[in-house]
Enzyme design. Structure first.
Site, short mmCIF file in Angstrom:
data_model
loop_
_atom_site.label_atom_id
_atom_site.label_comp_id
_atom_site.label_asym_id
_atom_site.label_seq_id
_atom_site.Cartn_x
_atom_site.Cartn_y
_atom_site.Cartn_z
N GLY A 16 0.69 -1.33 0.01
CA GLY A 16 0.04 0.06 -0.03
C GLY A 16 0.76 1.33 -0.02
N GLY A 18 2.67 2.22 -2.33
CA GLY A 18 2.68 2.70 -3.70
C GLY A 18 3.90 2.30 -4.74
N LYS A 19 4.45 1.26 -4.48
CA LYS A 19 5.49 0.62 -5.19
C LYS A 19 4.86 0.53 -6.61
CE LYS A 19 5.89 -2.85 -2.66
NZ LYS A 19 4.84 -2.72 -1.52
N SER A 20 3.76 -0.24 -6.95
CA SER A 20 3.28 -0.55 -8.26
C SER A 20 2.60 0.59 -8.90
CB SER A 20 1.84 -1.37 -8.16
OG SER A 20 2.18 -2.28 -7.21
N THR A 21 2.17 1.73 -8.06
CA THR A 21 1.94 2.83 -8.65
C THR A 21 3.07 3.74 -9.51
OG1 THR A 21 -0.02 3.33 -7.04
CG2 THR A 21 0.69 5.19 -8.12
N ARG A 46 -5.88 -10.22 -8.71
CA ARG A 46 -6.80 -9.08 -8.46
C ARG A 46 -7.38 -8.78 -9.76
NH1 ARG A 46 -2.23 -5.98 -5.25
NH2 ARG A 46 -2.26 -6.97 -3.28
N ARG A 139 -7.94 0.95 -2.00
CA ARG A 139 -7.65 0.13 -3.03
C ARG A 139 -8.55 -1.28 -3.19
NH1 ARG A 139 -1.85 -2.62 -3.26
NH2 ARG A 139 -2.59 -4.00 -1.91
N ARG A 150 -1.32 -7.30 6.53
CA ARG A 150 -0.56 -6.41 5.85
C ARG A 150 -0.18 -5.48 6.74
NH1 ARG A 150 -0.54 -6.95 -0.22
NH2 ARG A 150 -1.26 -9.32 -0.53
N ASN A 173 6.40 8.45 -0.01
CA ASN A 173 5.33 8.69 -0.95
C ASN A 173 4.25 9.35 -0.36
OD1 ASN A 173 3.54 8.52 -3.13
ND2 ASN A 173 3.14 6.39 -3.00
P1 ADP Z 1 1.76 -1.19 -3.33
O1 ADP Z 1 2.18 -1.55 -4.71
O2 ADP Z 1 2.95 -0.64 -2.63
O3 ADP Z 1 1.19 -2.23 -2.44
P2 ADP Z 1 0.04 0.66 -4.59
O4 ADP Z 1 0.74 1.24 -5.75
O5 ADP Z 1 -1.06 -0.42 -4.99
O6 ADP Z 1 0.82 0.17 -3.25
O7 ADP Z 1 -0.70 1.76 -3.99
C1 ADP Z 1 -1.71 1.54 -2.79
C2 ADP Z 1 -2.89 2.60 -3.05
O8 ADP Z 1 -2.88 3.90 -2.92
C3 ADP Z 1 -3.47 2.57 -4.60
O9 ADP Z 1 -5.05 2.62 -4.51
C4 ADP Z 1 -2.83 3.95 -4.98
O10 ADP Z 1 -3.65 4.38 -6.09
C5 ADP Z 1 -2.98 4.67 -3.95
N1 ADP Z 1 -1.54 5.71 -3.85
C6 ADP Z 1 -0.56 5.48 -4.21
N2 ADP Z 1 0.43 6.62 -4.13
C7 ADP Z 1 -0.52 7.46 -3.40
C8 ADP Z 1 -0.46 9.01 -3.29
N3 ADP Z 1 0.99 9.49 -3.23
N4 ADP Z 1 -1.56 9.46 -2.71
C9 ADP Z 1 -2.58 8.83 -2.69
N5 ADP Z 1 -2.86 7.72 -2.87
C10 ADP Z 1 -1.80 6.92 -3.42
P1 5GP Z 2 0.95 -7.98 -3.16
O1 5GP Z 2 0.24 -9.12 -2.94
O2 5GP Z 2 0.37 -6.84 -2.80
O3 5GP Z 2 0.99 -7.91 -5.13
O4 5GP Z 2 2.43 -8.25 -3.04
C1 5GP Z 2 2.65 -8.41 -1.38
C2 5GP Z 2 4.21 -8.15 -1.17
O5 5GP Z 2 4.92 -9.30 -1.71
C3 5GP Z 2 4.78 -6.92 -1.73
O6 5GP Z 2 5.30 -6.45 -0.41
C4 5GP Z 2 5.74 -7.28 -2.84
O7 5GP Z 2 6.68 -6.36 -2.83
C5 5GP Z 2 6.01 -8.88 -2.42
N1 5GP Z 2 6.53 -9.28 -3.50
C6 5GP Z 2 6.03 -9.55 -4.87
N2 5GP Z 2 6.77 -10.26 -5.62
C7 5GP Z 2 7.49 -10.75 -4.79
C8 5GP Z 2 8.71 -11.73 -4.80
O8 5GP Z 2 8.97 -12.18 -5.94
N3 5GP Z 2 9.71 -11.94 -3.82
C9 5GP Z 2 9.20 -11.44 -2.72
N4 5GP Z 2 10.20 -11.78 -1.66
N5 5GP Z 2 8.57 -10.56 -2.53
C10 5GP Z 2 7.28 -10.18 -3.36
#
Ligand code: ADP
Ligand code: 5GP
Length: 205
Positions: A16, A18-21, A46, A139, A150, A173
């Protein structure tokens, strides 16, 4: 197994944060510079997640067998599911000459540090636990149980992330555009310009 190529980049941070974003923006802006290491996971997809693009979705049995065959660089269990980076995932990106980006959690980071991949390590920090919870809830991808797990894990991850020496940079972030600029500048200064000389675009607000 490790071939020569640009230095990889690891993005780590609580679920959460914001890595994916951030990653999505980077891959969209520079599709020919960066490639994503597609991990394996035993969690279900998802809405919108595609097999082979966001993850290789697999079963516990298949993943354990592949680990047994030595196909993974690192693996971890997170929130009750298995995750891992296969050697193939990293090699596939390396072969294209792009910078390989891994999105992995902390146990995986610790394992990667013991390999010769020598990645740049970025920790993405949420502005606060309260904001992290709001974003995770917003999310709307986790049930209450998974959300609680989490958030518990997030507290431990933040402690590890803040410890000096564990990451090369911590990016808070809060505002997305600012966090993205920081990430992009850091990557260009430390990887891209080292490979090909200056040329990073100016940050846009
Ligand atoms: P992660 O990949 O680290 O689990 P996400 O990229 O899925 O996190 O981000 C989690 C949620 O927060 C998403 O719904 C995303 O749109 C939102 N989000 C990400 N960065 C920001 C930000 N700077 N401000 C507000 N919402 C954000
Ligand atoms: P999500 O289920 O939200 O996609 O990911 C959950 C966590 O698993 C996140 O912290 C993400 O960085 C981590 N993750 C995703 N792929 C890998 C992987 O290949 N190896 C490890 N160790 N963690 C991962």
């Amino acid at each position: 197994m490790v071939q020569k190529g640009p230095r990889p980049l690891v993005l780590c941070g609580p679920s959460g944060s914001g890595k994916s974003t951030l990653l999505k923006r980077l891959l969209k802006e520079f599709p020919d510079k960066f490639g994503f290491s597609v991990s394996h996971t035993t969690r279900g997809p998802r809405p919108g997640e595609k097999n082979g693009v966001h993850y290789h979705f697999t079963t516990k049995e298949d993943m354990e067998a592949a680990i047994e065959r030595g196909e993974f660089i690192e693996t971890a269990t997170f929130s009750g599911n298995m995750y891992g980076t296969s050697k193939r995932a990293v090699e596939d990106v390396r072969r294209t000459g792009k910078v390989c980006i891994l999105d992995i959690e902390i146990e995986g980071v610790k394992q990667i540090k013991r390999t010769d991949l020598d990645p740049l390590l970025v920790f993405v920090m949420p502005p606060s636990i309260e904001e992290l919870e709001r974003r995770l809830r917003g999310r709307n991808t986790e049930d209450e149980d998974a959300l609680t797990k989490r958030l518990e894990t997030a507290r431990q991850e933040i402690v590890y992330g803040r410890e000096p020496g564990n990451f090369h940079i911590i990016i808070v972030n809060a505002k997305l555009t600012k966090a993205y600029s920081e990430l992009r500048d850091f990557i260009f200064q430390n990887i891209v310009e080292k490979e090909s000389g200056p040329g990073a675009p100016q940050a846009q607000e």
